[in-house]
Scaffold this motif. Structure first.
Motif, PDB file in Angstrom:
ATOM      1  N   ALA A 174     -34.182 -32.606  23.899  1.00 59.72           N
ATOM      2  CA  ALA A 174     -35.379 -33.035  24.093  1.00 59.72           C
ATOM      3  C   ALA A 174     -36.364 -31.788  23.897  1.00 59.72           C
ATOM      4  CB  ALA A 174     -36.156 -33.488  25.299  1.00 59.72           C
ATOM      5  N   THR A 175     -36.021 -30.700  24.181  1.00 59.80           N
ATOM      6  CA  THR A 175     -36.785 -29.543  24.061  1.00 59.80           C
ATOM      7  C   THR A 175     -36.526 -28.686  22.875  1.00 59.80           C
ATOM      8  OG1 THR A 175     -35.500 -28.219  25.516  1.00 59.80           O
ATOM      9  CG2 THR A 175     -37.235 -29.379  26.572  1.00 59.80           C
ATOM     10  N   GLY A 176     -35.181 -28.803  22.415  1.00 60.53           N
ATOM     11  CA  GLY A 176     -34.646 -27.944  21.233  1.00 60.53           C
ATOM     12  C   GLY A 176     -34.443 -26.427  21.765  1.00 60.53           C
ATOM     13  N   MET A 177     -34.330 -26.260  23.006  1.00 60.88           N
ATOM     14  CA  MET A 177     -33.710 -25.044  23.766  1.00 60.88           C
ATOM     15  C   MET A 177     -32.929 -25.358  24.912  1.00 60.88           C
ATOM     16  SD  MET A 177     -37.698 -24.239  24.825  1.00 60.88           S
ATOM     17  CE  MET A 177     -37.326 -22.314  25.055  1.00 60.88           C
ATOM     18  N   SER A 178     -32.223 -24.221  25.247  1.00 64.25           N
ATOM     19  CA  SER A 178     -31.289 -24.505  26.431  1.00 64.25           C
ATOM     20  C   SER A 178     -32.115 -24.951  27.668  1.00 64.25           C
ATOM     21  CB  SER A 178     -30.360 -23.123  26.705  1.00 64.25           C
ATOM     22  OG  SER A 178     -31.158 -22.204  27.258  1.00 64.25           O
ATOM     23  N   THR A 179     -31.725 -25.633  28.669  1.00 63.30           N
ATOM     24  CA  THR A 179     -32.243 -25.661  29.853  1.00 63.30           C
ATOM     25  C   THR A 179     -32.690 -24.498  30.543  1.00 63.30           C
ATOM     26  OG1 THR A 179     -31.052 -27.761  30.336  1.00 63.30           O
ATOM     27  CG2 THR A 179     -31.825 -26.714  32.264  1.00 63.30           C
ATOM     28  N   TYR A 180     -31.945 -23.369  30.539  1.00 64.78           N
ATOM     29  CA  TYR A 180     -32.225 -22.165  30.884  1.00 64.78           C
ATOM     30  C   TYR A 180     -33.240 -21.586  30.338  1.00 64.78           C
ATOM     31  CZ  TYR A 180     -31.117 -17.579  33.347  1.00 64.78           C
ATOM     32  OH  TYR A 180     -31.115 -16.737  34.198  1.00 64.78           O
ATOM     33  N   ASP A 181     -33.454 -21.556  29.041  1.00 66.83           N
ATOM     34  CA  ASP A 181     -34.514 -21.066  28.295  1.00 66.83           C
ATOM     35  C   ASP A 181     -35.776 -21.608  28.551  1.00 66.83           C
ATOM     36  OD1 ASP A 181     -33.106 -18.945  27.243  1.00 66.83           O
ATOM     37  OD2 ASP A 181     -32.620 -19.769  25.272  1.00 66.83           O
ATOM     38  N   PHE A 182     -35.670 -22.882  28.579  1.00 64.58           N
ATOM     39  CA  PHE A 182     -36.815 -23.929  28.799  1.00 64.58           C
ATOM     40  C   PHE A 182     -37.455 -23.488  30.086  1.00 64.58           C
ATOM     41  CE2 PHE A 182     -39.015 -27.680  29.976  1.00 64.58           C
ATOM     42  CZ  PHE A 182     -39.867 -27.844  29.154  1.00 64.58           C
ATOM     43  N   ALA A 183     -36.466 -23.104  31.274  1.00 62.96           N
ATOM     44  CA  ALA A 183     -36.871 -23.017  32.529  1.00 62.96           C
ATOM     45  C   ALA A 183     -37.602 -21.502  32.759  1.00 62.96           C
ATOM     46  CB  ALA A 183     -35.476 -22.844  33.483  1.00 62.96           C
ATOM     47  N   LYS A 184     -36.854 -20.557  32.179  1.00 62.72           N
ATOM     48  CA  LYS A 184     -37.513 -19.226  31.945  1.00 62.72           C
ATOM     49  C   LYS A 184     -38.866 -19.121  31.350  1.00 62.72           C
ATOM     50  CE  LYS A 184     -33.400 -16.988  30.906  1.00 62.72           C
ATOM     51  NZ  LYS A 184     -32.559 -15.976  30.076  1.00 62.72           N
ATOM     52  N   LYS A 185     -39.174 -19.878  30.280  1.00 60.50           N
ATOM     53  CA  LYS A 185     -40.603 -19.963  29.665  1.00 60.50           C
ATOM     54  C   LYS A 185     -41.337 -20.793  30.414  1.00 60.50           C
ATOM     55  CE  LYS A 185     -42.717 -20.814  25.160  1.00 60.50           C
ATOM     56  NZ  LYS A 185     -42.477 -21.322  23.993  1.00 60.50           N
ATOM     57  N   HIS A 186     -41.260 -21.977  30.965  1.00 57.33           N
ATOM     58  CA  HIS A 186     -42.135 -22.624  31.589  1.00 57.33           C
ATOM     59  C   HIS A 186     -42.321 -22.948  33.290  1.00 57.33           C
ATOM     60  CE1 HIS A 186     -43.273 -24.274  27.586  1.00 57.33           C
ATOM     61  NE2 HIS A 186     -42.062 -24.382  27.375  1.00 57.33           N
ATOM     62  N   LEU A 187     -41.323 -22.051  33.730  1.00 55.96           N
ATOM     63  CA  LEU A 187     -41.222 -22.458  35.141  1.00 55.96           C
ATOM     64  C   LEU A 187     -40.875 -20.964  35.645  1.00 55.96           C
ATOM     65  CD1 LEU A 187     -41.243 -24.163  37.842  1.00 55.96           C
ATOM     66  CD2 LEU A 187     -38.932 -24.354  37.518  1.00 55.96           C
ATOM     67  N   PHE A 188     -39.832 -20.038  35.234  1.00 58.70           N
ATOM     68  CA  PHE A 188     -39.404 -18.898  35.835  1.00 58.70           C
ATOM     69  C   PHE A 188     -40.479 -17.896  35.697  1.00 58.70           C
ATOM     70  CE2 PHE A 188     -34.782 -19.987  36.019  1.00 58.70           C
ATOM     71  CZ  PHE A 188     -34.880 -20.896  36.942  1.00 58.70           C
ATOM     72  N   GLN A 189     -40.846 -17.706  34.628  1.00 60.58           N
ATOM     73  CA  GLN A 189     -42.057 -16.959  34.042  1.00 60.58           C
ATOM     74  C   GLN A 189     -43.279 -16.985  34.736  1.00 60.58           C
ATOM     75  OE1 GLN A 189     -42.013 -16.333  29.662  1.00 60.58           O
ATOM     76  NE2 GLN A 189     -40.133 -15.383  29.749  1.00 60.58           N
ATOM     77  N   PRO A 190     -43.853 -18.124  34.861  1.00 64.78           N
ATOM     78  CA  PRO A 190     -45.014 -18.356  35.353  1.00 64.78           C
ATOM     79  C   PRO A 190     -45.098 -18.012  36.889  1.00 64.78           C
ATOM     80  CG  PRO A 190     -44.551 -20.145  34.066  1.00 64.78           C
ATOM     81  CD  PRO A 190     -43.644 -19.430  33.876  1.00 64.78           C
ATOM     82  N   LEU A 191     -43.996 -18.295  37.497  1.00 65.50           N
ATOM     83  CA  LEU A 191     -43.824 -18.228  39.068  1.00 65.50           C
ATOM     84  C   LEU A 191     -42.983 -16.564  39.177  1.00 65.50           C
ATOM     85  CD1 LEU A 191     -41.543 -21.376  40.199  1.00 65.50           C
ATOM     86  CD2 LEU A 191     -44.029 -20.848  40.096  1.00 65.50           C
ATOM     87  N   ASN A 192     -43.145 -15.686  38.270  1.00 62.92           N
ATOM     88  CA  ASN A 192     -42.450 -14.423  38.405  1.00 62.92           C
ATOM     89  C   ASN A 192     -41.407 -14.317  39.090  1.00 62.92           C
ATOM     90  OD1 ASN A 192     -43.004 -11.875  37.980  1.00 62.92           O
ATOM     91  ND2 ASN A 192     -43.619 -11.243  40.069  1.00 62.92           N
ATOM     92  N   ILE A 193     -40.391 -15.357  38.391  1.00 62.49           N
ATOM     93  CA  ILE A 193     -38.952 -15.032  38.799  1.00 62.49           C
ATOM     94  C   ILE A 193     -38.250 -14.386  37.707  1.00 62.49           C
ATOM     95  CG2 ILE A 193     -36.899 -16.491  39.064  1.00 62.49           C
ATOM     96  CD1 ILE A 193     -38.601 -18.709  40.325  1.00 62.49           C
ATOM     97  N   LYS A 194     -37.898 -12.990  38.257  1.00 63.34           N
ATOM     98  CA  LYS A 194     -37.377 -12.183  37.055  1.00 63.34           C
ATOM     99  C   LYS A 194     -35.846 -12.169  36.970  1.00 63.34           C
ATOM    100  CE  LYS A 194     -41.549  -9.378  36.994  1.00 63.34           C
ATOM    101  NZ  LYS A 194     -42.336  -8.217  37.613  1.00 63.34           N
ATOM    102  N   ASP A 195     -35.050 -12.284  38.123  1.00 64.06           N
ATOM    103  CA  ASP A 195     -33.779 -12.310  38.186  1.00 64.06           C
ATOM    104  C   ASP A 195     -33.220 -13.785  38.530  1.00 64.06           C
ATOM    105  OD1 ASP A 195     -31.366 -10.896  38.464  1.00 64.06           O
ATOM    106  OD2 ASP A 195     -31.768 -10.048  40.401  1.00 64.06           O
ATOM    107  N   SER A 196     -32.305 -14.113  37.900  1.00 68.50           N
ATOM    108  CA  SER A 196     -31.686 -15.403  38.063  1.00 68.50           C
ATOM    109  C   SER A 196     -30.483 -15.600  37.299  1.00 68.50           C
ATOM    110  CB  SER A 196     -32.691 -16.591  37.450  1.00 68.50           C
ATOM    111  OG  SER A 196     -32.996 -16.499  36.167  1.00 68.50           O
ATOM    112  N   TYR A 197     -29.486 -16.393  37.410  1.00 68.36           N
ATOM    113  CA  TYR A 197     -28.448 -16.488  36.541  1.00 68.36           C
ATOM    114  C   TYR A 197     -28.067 -18.232  36.491  1.00 68.36           C
ATOM    115  CZ  TYR A 197     -23.716 -16.454  34.616  1.00 68.36           C
ATOM    116  OH  TYR A 197     -22.612 -16.289  33.799  1.00 68.36           O
ATOM    117  N   TRP A 198     -27.612 -18.852  35.560  1.00 63.94           N
ATOM    118  CA  TRP A 198     -27.467 -20.107  35.235  1.00 63.94           C
ATOM    119  C   TRP A 198     -26.091 -20.522  34.646  1.00 63.94           C
ATOM    120  CZ3 TRP A 198     -32.065 -24.006  35.127  1.00 63.94           C
ATOM    121  CH2 TRP A 198     -31.636 -25.295  35.268  1.00 63.94           C
TER     122      TRP A 198
END
Length: 327
Positions: A174-198
Motif C-alpha cells: 500500500a505504501t510502496g516502501m518497506s514496513t520498517y522504512d514507513f515506520a521510520k519516516k512516519h512514526l520513529f522519526q517523529p517520536l525521536n526513536i533513533k535506535d531500532s531493528y526489525w
C-alpha cells in the motif's frame, strides 16, 4: 542523563509512594524482569533496569510489534494509502482469486486481520505452543493464506501472528516502501526513536508478528503517543479516531489476558464494574513478558521488558496486583 521527555517525578509527589508499591519493587527484582518504567502525569515515577546495559539495550519486544503494526495501519489509513478496514485482502493478494482457493477467503478483510478473526486454522496458543509454524516456511505470506478455514471470517477471534505478518505485507504494497522504512519516516522519526531493528522474512517483508527491537524507553513512547490521543509534541502522528477505535474491546477469547481490539488488548480495572472510560486499561503484550500498558484514568504508562519465557503473564499479574491497586 535522563531525556527531558521523561522528567523525574519528585518522590514526595508521585501517586505511587505506598507500601504496596515498595512490595512491587521487591518482587520485580526477584523476577527475570530486565527493565520496568512507570510514567505518570508526564513524569518518570519509577525506573528499574537489571543492570546498566539494559537501559540502552534493544529489547526483543516480541508481539508488542503487533501494536506498532496497528499504529502504522492507522497512519496509512489517515494518509489515504489504504481505503478502509472493509477492504478485502484479496485486493493485495490476487492469489486468493484463483479457482483452487477456498472462495470464502475472498471475504476476509483488513478488519478481520486486525481483530484476528479471519477464521484460519491456526493453533498458535495450542499445539504450536506460541510459535507460529510459518517461521519454518520458505514463504510466510503464502503459508498463512494457504491455511484452511475453521470458521467464517469475523466469527471468532483466535490468536494468529500470521494476521500481523499479512498486515506488514499489505503495508509494503500500500505504501510502496518497506514496513520498517514507513515506520521510520512516519512514526520513529517523529517520536525521536533513533535506535531500532526489525527482522524480515525471506521475501524481505518485515515480521509483523514479533520482529521489532526497541529500547524500553522507546517502547514507552508508543504508550505516551496513545495516551495523548495520537499526538506527539502537538503534532498529530495518527488520528485520535484511530487510537479510540483500535483500543476498544471487540472480541473476548482469552479470559486470563483480556479482550482484543485492533492489535491491542484491553481489560477492566475493576472487573465487578462496567466497562467505562475510567474503568479500563489497554496494552501491547509480547511473549516472555514484554508489555506497554496504558491506564487513561490514571495518566499512566507502564513498560516491562522481561525474559520470563515460561511465565509471560507474570508482569501483568504484578501490574494488576500492585500498580493498579496502589492508586
Amino acid at each position: 542523563m535522563h531525556s527531558p521527555l521523561f522528567p523525574i517525578a519528585d518522590p514526595a509527589k508521585t501517586r505511587l509512594d505506598t507500601e504496596r508499591f515498595k512490595e512491587f519493587d521487591r518482587k520485580i527484582r526477584n523476577e527475570k524482569i530486565v527493565s520496568c518504567l512507570i510514567i505518570q502525569d508526564g513524569y518518570l515515577a519509577y525506573e528499574y533496569h537489571k543492570n546498566k546495559k539494559q537501559a540502552q539495550k534493544l529489547q526483543k519486544i516480541n508481539s508488542c510489534t503487533k501494536s506498532f503494526i496497528s499504529v502504522l495501519i492507522g497512519i496509512a489509513l489517515d494518509q489515504g494509502l489504504i481505503a478502509g478496514l472493509d477492504t478485502p485482502i484479496s485486493s493485495y493478494f490476487p492469489y486468493l482469486e484463483q479457482k483452487s482457493v477456498d472462495p470464502v477467503k475472498l471475504s476476509i478483510t483488513l478488519f478481520h486481520l486486525l481483530t484476528m478473526t479471519p477464521g484460519f486454522d491456526w493453533p498458535e496458543f495450542g499445539e504450536w505452543q506460541s510459535f507460529p509454524r510459518m517461521l519454518y516456511s520458505p514463504d510466510w505470506v503464502r503459508f498463512v493464506l494457504d491455511r484452511p478455514l475453521l470458521d467464517q471470517p469475523g466469527e471468532k477471534m483466535n490468536y494468529n501472528s500470521g494476521c500481523s505478518h499479512l498486515l506488514s505485507a499489505i503495508l509494503q504494497k500500500a505504501t510502496g516502501m518497506s514496513t520498517y522504512d514507513f515506520a521510520k519516516k512516519h512514526l520513529f522519526q517523529p517520536l525521536n526513536i533513533k535506535d531500532s531493528y526489525w527482522y524480515s522474512d525471506g521475501q524481505g517483508i518485515h515480521n509483523g508478528g514479533d520482529g521489532l527491537r526497541l529500547t524500553s524507553r522507546d517502547m514507552a513512547k508508543l504508550g505516551i503517543l496513545y495516551l495523548q490521543g495520537g499526538q506527539w509534541q502537538e503534532v498529530q502522528i495518527v488520528s485520535a479516531a484511530w487510537v479510540q477505535e483500535s483500543i476498544q474491546p471487540k472480541f473476548r477469547t482469552y479470559e486470563r489476558i483480556g479482550s482484543y481490539g485492533l492489535h491491542w488488548w484491553s481489560e477492566r480495572i475493576d472487573s465487578r464494574k462496567d466497562w467505562t472510560e475510567d474503568n479500563f486499561y489497554y496494552f501491547a503484550l509480547g511473549f516472555g513478558g514484554q508489555y506497554i500498558l496504558i491506564v487513561p484514568s490514571q495518566k499512566m504508562i507502564v513498560v516491562f521488558s522481561s525474559e520470563l519465557y515460561d511465565h509471560s503473564l507474570r508482569p501483568l499479574a504484578l501490574f494488576r496486583k500492585y500498580i493498579l491497586a496502589a492508586e
